[in-house]
Structures are given as C-alpha cells and as structure tokens.
Scaffold this active site. Structure first.
Site: not given
Ligand code: ARG
Ligand code: ASP
Length: 717
Positions: A85, A221, A652
């Site tokens: 991502h 990921d 991330s």
């Molecule tokens: N929750 C994670 C973060 O805040 C991953 C986001 C990307 N993945 C998704 N399915 N949107 O960035």
């Molecule tokens: N998914 C988040 C990021 O993209 C990481 C988190 O918020 O734990 O940085």
C-alpha cells in the site's frame, strides 16, 4: 517508582507491564533511556548497534519513503522493502490495461526491467542532536505565541546555516514535546527510486477493506524498490546511468520466525500521535469529533458502495478513493471503541488528580501549574463548537468532488490577477492537465448524489449561522429540497464533465477567468469556505494558539511533576524505535486471538472471483503441493503476526526486527480494538500487525521466481 503516590496513579502509569511497552523512542537516546529496559525485554544487541555516529548501525538501513511511509535496505545494492500500500501509487502509475501490475503483480528479473518513479524519494538519517537551547535562545515567558515562534524561527534558520553537514545533506529541525524541546536531524535524500517488485493485489492487499485494521490478517502487504545514486556515490536526480546505492548498512534476514513472548522492535517514521492530552480533549475526540467525521464518511461510503456494486466502471474508478475514505473511517470507529472500552477519559482523570495532588503539595516549585488543569478545561470547552465546525466543513467539502476541481481551476484567475495575462497559455495547459487527471476518476452522477446527501447533513447538523448564505439561497429557490439543488447545480455547472470544462476553457484570459469564477459549483465552494472562516475558522485559530501554549505548559508540567517517569515525544514523522513482544490479545470477554496466521487461513477466506478474497491460481497450487521451500515452518507457511510494538500511520513498511536486529517481518497495520493507541496506548489490546518475512520471501522466490532478488539478500542461519 520511588515516590509515594496514589495507587490509582501507579495503576494508570504502570498498568500490568514489567517493562515499558508504550513509547516511540528517539534512537540517539536509547542508550540513556531504554537500553536496560530493552535488554530486560529480551534484546541481545546494544543501543550502539541501533544508533551510532561512529560506526554503521541499524538506523543506516532505515528509509523514510517519500515522507509518508517507511522502507528498509535489504541488500548491498540498494534494494529496499516496503508495503504494497506504500508502493501502490507507483504500481498504479505503471499499470495499463495491457500490463496491469495491480492485478498481475510486477517483477524485475534484472535491473534493466526496473521502473522509474519521478518524485519518489528515499531519505536516511545521518545524525540527530538536541538543539533546544539554541532554538529557544532569546525566547522569554513574556512573549506571545507569535513572537515566540518568530524568535525560534530566526534561531532555526541560523542553526540551519551553521550546522555541520556535507553539501548534499539536509538539516531538519523539529519541535518535540509540544515545543518544549527541539532536535536537529541531518538527512540524505536519494531521488532515483525504481520499482523492482510487487505481488498481485490479491496477495498484497488480500482482504482489502473487510480485513483492513483487523486481526486475524492474511495480507502479503509488501513491494520492493531500488535506490540509485550518481556515479560519484552521491544523491542524484534520475539518470539512466546512475548506479545502485551502496548502503552503510543492509538488514540481515532471519527465517527462524518468532514465538509468543519473543522480543521484537520496529524502527521507522511514525506520523502523528497525541498521547499527552488533557482528559476533556480525549472526551471531545471520542464523543464529538470522531463521531462527526464517522457519520459523514458513513453516508459517503454508503453512496459510493451502492454505485460501485451496480457498475463495474465506477468500481474501478472509485476503488482507491473508497479505500482511502474507508481507512480513516474504520480507524476512528476502532478508536472510539477502544477509548470507551478502556475508559481512557477515566484514566486521564486519575492521572490528573494525582498531578493536582503533587502540584499542590509542592506549590513553591510548581506554582505555575496550580490553575493549569482548570485553564485546560476551559480552553477545550471553548474550542469545542469551533473544532466541530472545522471537522464538519473539512469532511464535507472534501467529499464533494466537484469542489476539488473548482479549487484547482480557481488557480488560473488568481494567477492571472497576480502575474498578468502573459502566463495565460501555460496556466491554461495546467488547468487542462488538472482536469484530465481529475476526470479519470470521476463520475458526475455519483458526485451529485454525494452533494445532495452531504449538503443535507451540512445544513441539518450545524447551527444555522454556520451555513453558507449562498446555499441557503439555493435551497429557498428549490422548495428546500437538497436533491433539487444538487440537480440544478449539476445541470448548470461547467466543472462536472471533460466536455463542459473544454468549453469553459475557451476564449481569452478574461473570458476564461470570468467563466471559472462565475461557475455555480465554484461559487458554492467559495461561499462555504467564507462562511466557515467567518463563523468558525478565525476564532478557532485564536483559541488554538492559546491551547497550544497551554498544552506546551501541560507537557512540561507532566515531565516536571512525574519526574521518575521516562517520557517519549509524540510522533512527528521523525525516526523512532518502539519495542515489545510477540503477544496474543483478548479483545473481549471469552475471545483470545493467537499471534500467528498461516496460508491455511488465506485458503479459508478464499472466495473465487471475489473482489477482496480471490486467490491467484499459482498460490493455490503452491499451497496444495505444500511447496514452501525454506520459508515454511512445521509444514505450514506463516503469513502474518502481531506484537505489542507501539506504532502509528507512517510506520507502514517499517522493519520488524528480532532480538539480534535481524529482519523478521514488515509492519503494515494495527488491530482494530487498539487503534486508540494514537491517544491512549493500552498494552492489553494494542497490537501492531506485521507480514512475516518468510511469507515475503516465499512469494518472491516460489510464487514469482525472482531468485535474482533472493540472491542479493543476506539470510542468517
Ligand atoms: N490500515 C492500514 C494503514 O492505515 C493499511 C491501509 C491500506 N490497506 C487498505 N486495505 N486500505 O495504512
Ligand atoms: N497502516 C498504517 C500506515 O500506513 C500503519 C498504522 O496506522 O498502524 O502507516
């Protein structure tokens, strides 16, 4: 804790832990503040192995990727690893219908196949120093906030021009502890970063929105890039004959895997946390601000989902937008849930009453803090309606998409007014390019529905005084019916289709400027902004300045009063280290989650043809043959694991390291029940989610056959 303080306070600060799990620590202070504690938690290396300015250390392998994510060097030819991502924009930019790297993945089997990404940068931290004294030189208590800031800025500029650095390096100076301290970072930024590999989205984003922020997780990921440098070994703009970056340090990889209780640490660039707020601020987030934003996004997502389900084209156009609206929406919902279930407000209040007791008992030292809590209470009460208006205005105006193109096109008349008509042809080309990009991911029917539904909320959920007079007028003209207003506006505006924008941009500078400025969509956007600024924004800024000062004082006060506690600064996108253990958790009564997931779980979730849970045929084949190579464990393929590391957005792509500093995983998310860790970390339910490095290498090696990449890495036995 040698001090005799209340039991409640002990409970609030120490919780159940035997070592400090909470914290995002500055790497240059590890030796002084954390090394002993880290060893107690199981670390086998020294603080100097993590951060040193005399020899290469782990920090030399940690990359700030484009300022929004973290990556790490995993070969001596500049190969770096980050999340799928995090690399998604690059992957998307190189994708087309004929070579769809999102769907099929991408692998460079030799360096000539790597793809360039203009604008993407990779930065390293060379050195960190505290510069508080120099930055606050000449700052006095009598100064107001503006005077204080301008004195500090003057000192910062001075420091930037005198600090020791090489010509190709940069200096960043960042406030910490709400401006009570300042730290200087010498950094080095590489600008030629090429895409090397990415799995299909069915692996890299397996489970998509349904699994996002959730455990158990089964997402691979990750993506890979390579940093290039000039032939002279220095950072350089892209050039075909640049050479692979030679790192001071590349991480070694361990395939041994971890087990519950094992030490782990995560190093990276966490974006923003607020761990030292006053209780009323936490309550405001939980009861007022988060729910307002959640409510708006819920409506917006519902509309998008309806259209996306009915229309394949809209689904493709809106997939990325949907994911990004959903990501914060789901996070806030988890945040509210966690703040409530762990009584974060009650805990803050317990800390505050302990604070008050100590302050009153030693009033000579802490005389300045006597009315502090009362002042904070007042300031947060005063700011609440304005903060709500800000969040409401921001959320709604950002969701109605035509406002975005209106704002971009309004640059043209503004620039002409400022610089004259000479720049018109260039501005016209810019406007056209902005429109082209905008309409690729735009559907006017969807947007009209968004406007209808969100403007109804805008009117209903706010005091009438905050509502734009222009909109009130439109409403009066259309039987008070939001649907009719939206329909009228979309039939009149020339900003809602590429064809109409084309006619709008025809004519001389004056004609085009007037057409843009008089467009009803732009008029509405501008009037909403004006109404917000007049009724809330200006007052908010004034109240916020006062609050910033109070919060800075409160931060210092907490450090003075709880002098035996070790404090870490809130995250601010600077390099940090957090450590903890691989650990299960109990989200609610009767439920316990394990620490590891396996490929078996991917197959359990598999739904053929599904948008979120399809699985590539090759992966199924490898699973059926149990062909896991060196990457399996006891006949199974590990996929993801969790630990108590304190992370946030920006972490991330951060490396998960074992007790010896070897790479064992890649951080990418947190568990839903624990997303409140940005405000109130709780060791019971806050967990970070990592993809196991064995799954990453299994995909690279067995799924993609990119043995060229495996060969570059150093795998420790
Ligand atoms: N929750 C994670 C973060 O805040 C991953 C986001 C990307 N993945 C998704 N399915 N949107 O960035
Ligand atoms: N998914 C988040 C990021 O993209 C990481 C988190 O918020 O734990 O940085």
């Amino acid at each position: 804790m040698r001090k005799t303080i209340s039991f409640l306070f002990l409970l609030a600060l120490c919780s159940t832990r035997c070592f400090a799990v909470e914290g995002m620590w500055l790497p240059q202070l590890l030796q002084a503040l954390n090394e002993k504690d880290m060893k107690k938690a199981g670390m086998k290396i020294s603080a100097a192995d993590i951060y040193s300015i005399n020899k290469s250390s782990l920090k030399d392998a940690i990359v700030s990727l484009g300022g929004f994510c973290t990556a790490e060097v995993i070969s001596d030819k500049g190969l770096i690893l980050t999340n799928h991502h995090c690399g998604f924009d690059a992957i998307q930019n190189h994708s087309s219908l004929t070579s769809n790297y999102i769907k099929d993945g991408f692998w460079a089997y030799n360096k000539d196949q790597e793809l360039t990404n203009p604008g993407l940068t990779a930065s390293f931290v060379i050195r960190i120093e505290e510069v508080t004294k120099a930055v606050l030189e000449g700052v006095t208590a009598a100064m107001n906030e503006r005077e204080r800031q301008s004195q500090a800025d003057k000192n910062i500029n001075g420091l930037k021009s005198t600090a020791k650095k090489e010509a190709w390096q940069d200096i960043l100076i960042r406030p910490m502890f709400d401006g009570n301290k300042y730290f200087l970072f010498v950094t080095e930024t590489y600008k030629d970063v090429r895409l090397v590999g990415a799995p299909p989205a069915a692996i890299g984003n397996f489970g998509k929105d349904t699994d996002n922020w959730m455990w158990p997780r089964h997402t691979g990921d990750f993506s890979m890039f390579r940093i290039y440098m000039g032939k002279d070994g220095r950072p350089a703009e892209y050039a075909a004959d640049n050479v692979p970056y030679q790192p001071k340090r590349a991480l070694k990889i361990s395939l041994r895997g971890l087990k519950p209780g094992d030490f782990t640490m995560v190093m990276g660039f966490p974006g923003r946390t607020n761990e030292y707020l006053y209780s009323k601020a936490v309550q405001q987030i939980m009861d007022v601000l988060d729910p307002a934003k959640i409510g708006i996004r819920e409506k917006a997502l519902h509309i998008l989902d309806g259209f996306m389900r009915r229309d394949e084209g809209i689904k493709i156009q809106y997939a990325a937008k949907y994911a990004s609206i959903e990501n914060a929406y789901k996070k806030w919902k988890g945040e509210v849930l966690g703040l409530k279930s762990k009584d974060a407000v009650g805990r803050k209040k317990a800390v505050e009453s302990a604070f008050e007791k100590i302050v009153l008992s030693k009033s000579e030292q802490n005389i300045g803090y006597v009315n502090l809590l009362k002042n904070l209470e007042q300031a947060y009460t005063a700011i609440e309606p304005y903060a709500y208006a800000r969040d409401y205005y921001n959320e709604i105006s950002q969701k109605i998409e035509v406002f975005a193109i209106a704002s971009q096109l309004s640059n043209l008349p503004r620039a002409i007014q400022k610089n004259g008509e000479g720049a018109f042809p260039a501005l016209l080309a810019q406007a056209q390019a902005a429109a082209d990009a905008f309409f690729k991911e735009y559907n006017a029917t969807v947007d009209q529905k968004l406007m209808e539904v969100l403007m109804a909320m805008y009117v209903k959920d706010q005091p009438a005084a905050n509502v734009s007079p222009y909109y009130k007028n439109l409403l009066a003209q259309h039987d008070n019916d939001h649907a009719k207003v939206a329909a009228a506006l979309f039939s009149q505006s020339r900003l809602i289709s590429p064809e109409r924008v084309k006619t709008l941009l025809q004519g001389d500078a004056k004609t085009v400027s007037a057409a843009i400025m008089n467009d009803p969509a732009l008029q509405l956007a501008a009037d909403m902004q004006q109404a917000y600024l007049t009724n809330a924004g200006t007052k908010l800024a004034e109240l916020q300045t006062n609050l910033n000062r109070l919060q800075r004082t409160y931060m210092q006060a907490q450090m003075d009063v709880f002098s035996s506690k070790t404090f870490y600064p809130d995250a601010n996108s600077t390099l940090r280290l957090t450590y903890g253990n691989v650990k299960p958790y109990t989200p609610r009564d009767g439920v316990q989650y394990d620490c590891y997931t396996y490929l078996d779980g991917v197959m359990e979730k598999y739904k053929p043809g599904d948008y979120e849970f399809d699985v590539p045929a090759k992966l199924i084949e490898l699973y059926n043959k149990k062909d896991f190579g060196a990457y399996g464990a006891n006949g199974r393929q590990p996929v993801c694991f969790i630990a108590s590391n304190h992370t946030t957005g920006g972490n991330s792509g951060s490396p998960a390291l074992d007790a010896n500093g070897n790479l064992v995983g890649l951080n990418f998310d947190r568990v839903w029940e624990g997303t409140m860790s940005d405000i109130n970390y709780d060791p019971d339910i806050c967990r970070n989610i990592m993809v196991d490095i064995r799954y990453v290498l299994f995909i690279v090696d067995k799924f993609a056959g990119a043995k060229n990449l495996i060969a570059e890495m150093t795998i420790v036995k």
